[in-house]
Design a protein around this motif. Structure first.
Motif, PDB file in Angstrom:
ATOM      1  N   HIS A   1       0.720  -0.930   0.143  1.00 31.48           N
ATOM      2  CA  HIS A   1       0.244   0.487   0.054  1.00 31.48           C
ATOM      3  C   HIS A   1       0.699   0.823   0.120  1.00 31.48           C
ATOM      4  O   HIS A   1      -0.089   2.425   0.408  1.00 31.48           O
ATOM      5  CB  HIS A   1      -0.744   0.111   1.234  1.00 31.48           C
ATOM      6  CG  HIS A   1      -2.058  -0.855   0.927  1.00 31.48           C
ATOM      7  ND1 HIS A   1      -1.867  -2.261   1.215  1.00 31.48           N
ATOM      8  CD2 HIS A   1      -3.161  -1.044   0.344  1.00 31.48           C
ATOM      9  CE1 HIS A   1      -2.913  -2.921   1.090  1.00 31.48           C
ATOM     10  NE2 HIS A   1      -4.122  -1.938   0.439  1.00 31.48           N
ATOM     11  N   GLY A   2       2.246   1.213  -0.487  1.00 32.79           N
ATOM     12  CA  GLY A   2       2.617   2.378   0.004  1.00 32.79           C
ATOM     13  C   GLY A   2       3.547   2.902   0.613  1.00 32.79           C
ATOM     14  O   GLY A   2       4.070   4.142   0.906  1.00 32.79           O
ATOM     15  N   TYR A   3       3.825   2.069   1.646  1.00 34.62           N
ATOM     16  CA  TYR A   3       4.680   3.164   3.239  1.00 34.62           C
ATOM     17  C   TYR A   3       6.215   1.834   3.507  1.00 34.62           C
ATOM     18  O   TYR A   3       6.266   0.680   2.648  1.00 34.62           O
ATOM     19  CB  TYR A   3       3.558   1.953   4.370  1.00 34.62           C
ATOM     20  CG  TYR A   3       2.150   2.485   4.532  1.00 34.62           C
ATOM     21  CD1 TYR A   3       2.051   3.971   5.769  1.00 34.62           C
ATOM     22  CD2 TYR A   3       0.928   1.955   4.257  1.00 34.62           C
ATOM     23  CE1 TYR A   3       1.196   3.665   6.101  1.00 34.62           C
ATOM     24  CE2 TYR A   3      -0.537   2.372   4.231  1.00 34.62           C
ATOM     25  CZ  TYR A   3      -0.216   3.436   4.762  1.00 34.62           C
ATOM     26  OH  TYR A   3      -1.455   3.863   5.564  1.00 34.62           O
ATOM     27  N   LYS A   4       6.468   2.461   3.467  1.00 30.78           N
ATOM     28  CA  LYS A   4       8.277   2.215   3.857  1.00 30.78           C
ATOM     29  C   LYS A   4       8.157   1.866   5.137  1.00 30.78           C
ATOM     30  O   LYS A   4       8.151   1.756   5.853  1.00 30.78           O
ATOM     31  CB  LYS A   4       8.752   3.420   3.852  1.00 30.78           C
ATOM     32  CG  LYS A   4      10.749   3.519   3.685  1.00 30.78           C
ATOM     33  CD  LYS A   4      11.181   4.552   3.968  1.00 30.78           C
ATOM     34  CE  LYS A   4      12.055   3.626   3.927  1.00 30.78           C
ATOM     35  NZ  LYS A   4      13.767   4.426   3.560  1.00 30.78           N
ATOM     36  N   THR A   5       8.258   0.228   4.956  1.00 28.25           N
ATOM     37  CA  THR A   5       8.442  -0.391   6.603  1.00 28.25           C
ATOM     38  C   THR A   5       9.653  -0.626   6.297  1.00 28.25           C
ATOM     39  O   THR A   5      10.484  -0.987   5.810  1.00 28.25           O
ATOM     40  CB  THR A   5       7.463  -1.744   5.657  1.00 28.25           C
ATOM     41  OG1 THR A   5       7.843  -2.188   5.175  1.00 28.25           O
ATOM     42  CG2 THR A   5       6.045  -1.281   5.640  1.00 28.25           C
ATOM     43  N   HIS A   6       9.949  -0.951   7.885  1.00 24.88           N
ATOM     44  CA  HIS A   6      11.385  -2.349   8.236  1.00 24.88           C
ATOM     45  C   HIS A   6      10.584  -2.927   9.705  1.00 24.88           C
ATOM     46  O   HIS A   6       9.836  -2.352  10.367  1.00 24.88           O
ATOM     47  CB  HIS A   6      11.742  -1.301   9.368  1.00 24.88           C
ATOM     48  CG  HIS A   6      12.502   0.893   7.953  1.00 24.88           C
ATOM     49  ND1 HIS A   6      13.531   0.465   7.443  1.00 24.88           N
ATOM     50  CD2 HIS A   6      12.010   1.332   8.058  1.00 24.88           C
ATOM     51  CE1 HIS A   6      13.780   1.225   7.191  1.00 24.88           C
ATOM     52  NE2 HIS A   6      12.068   2.090   7.583  1.00 24.88           N
ATOM     53  N   VAL A   7      11.437  -3.624   9.256  1.00 26.51           N
ATOM     54  CA  VAL A   7      10.914  -4.968  10.707  1.00 26.51           C
ATOM     55  C   VAL A   7      11.876  -5.428  11.754  1.00 26.51           C
ATOM     56  O   VAL A   7      12.616  -5.512  10.995  1.00 26.51           O
ATOM     57  CB  VAL A   7      10.275  -6.281   9.837  1.00 26.51           C
ATOM     58  CG1 VAL A   7      10.147  -7.213  10.134  1.00 26.51           C
ATOM     59  CG2 VAL A   7       9.197  -6.207   8.908  1.00 26.51           C
TER      60      VAL A   7
END
Length: 146
Positions: free
Chosen positions: A45-51
């Motif tokens: 959905h276009g979010y920048k993510t980190h895990v």
């Protein structure tokens, strides 16, 4: 997707143009399946993510990436979500980030612990995607407003 040297954190997400920038999100859960699923959903959905897959890796990832929102599981080994949240709220660069618990421990005791350490919201697992997304967007919009 790149992994950190400790193999406990990973970057994800997509750069996609949009009218308003979306918040960056750090997803912290010792369940790799849960963390990776949320990472994929938000990334799509276009979010920048980190895990990060544990509380200690979450502290490192939060300092390295300075996410706008931190989704945090409570029940993790080594450093649980409540203690990690204390570190976030005491850190000068992280103290104003949106902090949301997404946990299987959503009883009244855990909710009051979350409130005491400064969580902005608590979701019981499994969190419905639309509720999670709309809550993040609403809380982040309020947080970034002048």
């Amino acid at each position: 997707m790149a992994t950190s040297g400790s193999n406990h954190a990973r970057d994800g997400g997509q750069d996609s143009p949009s009218v308003a920038p979306l918040p960056s999100i750090l997803i912290v859960d010792d369940s790799h399946d849960s963390a990776n699923t949320l990472c994929s959903l938000f990334g799509a959905h276009g979010y920048k993510t980190h895990v990060a897959y544990d509380g200690l890796a979450a502290l490192e990832a939060a300092k390295a990436h300075l996410p706008d929102v931190i989704l945090l599981d409570l029940g993790m080994p080594e450093l649980d979500g409540v203690h990690a949240a204390r570190f976030f709220r005491e850190d000068e660069q992280l103290k104003n980030k949106v902090l949301i618990a997404v946990t299987g421990h959503a009883d009244e005791l855990h909710r009051s612990q979350c409130e005491a350490v400064g969580f902005d919201y608590v979701f019981a697992k499994p969190a419905a995607w639309e509720n999670l997304k709309s809550t993040i967007d609403r809380l982040w919009s309020k947080r970034k407003a002048p």
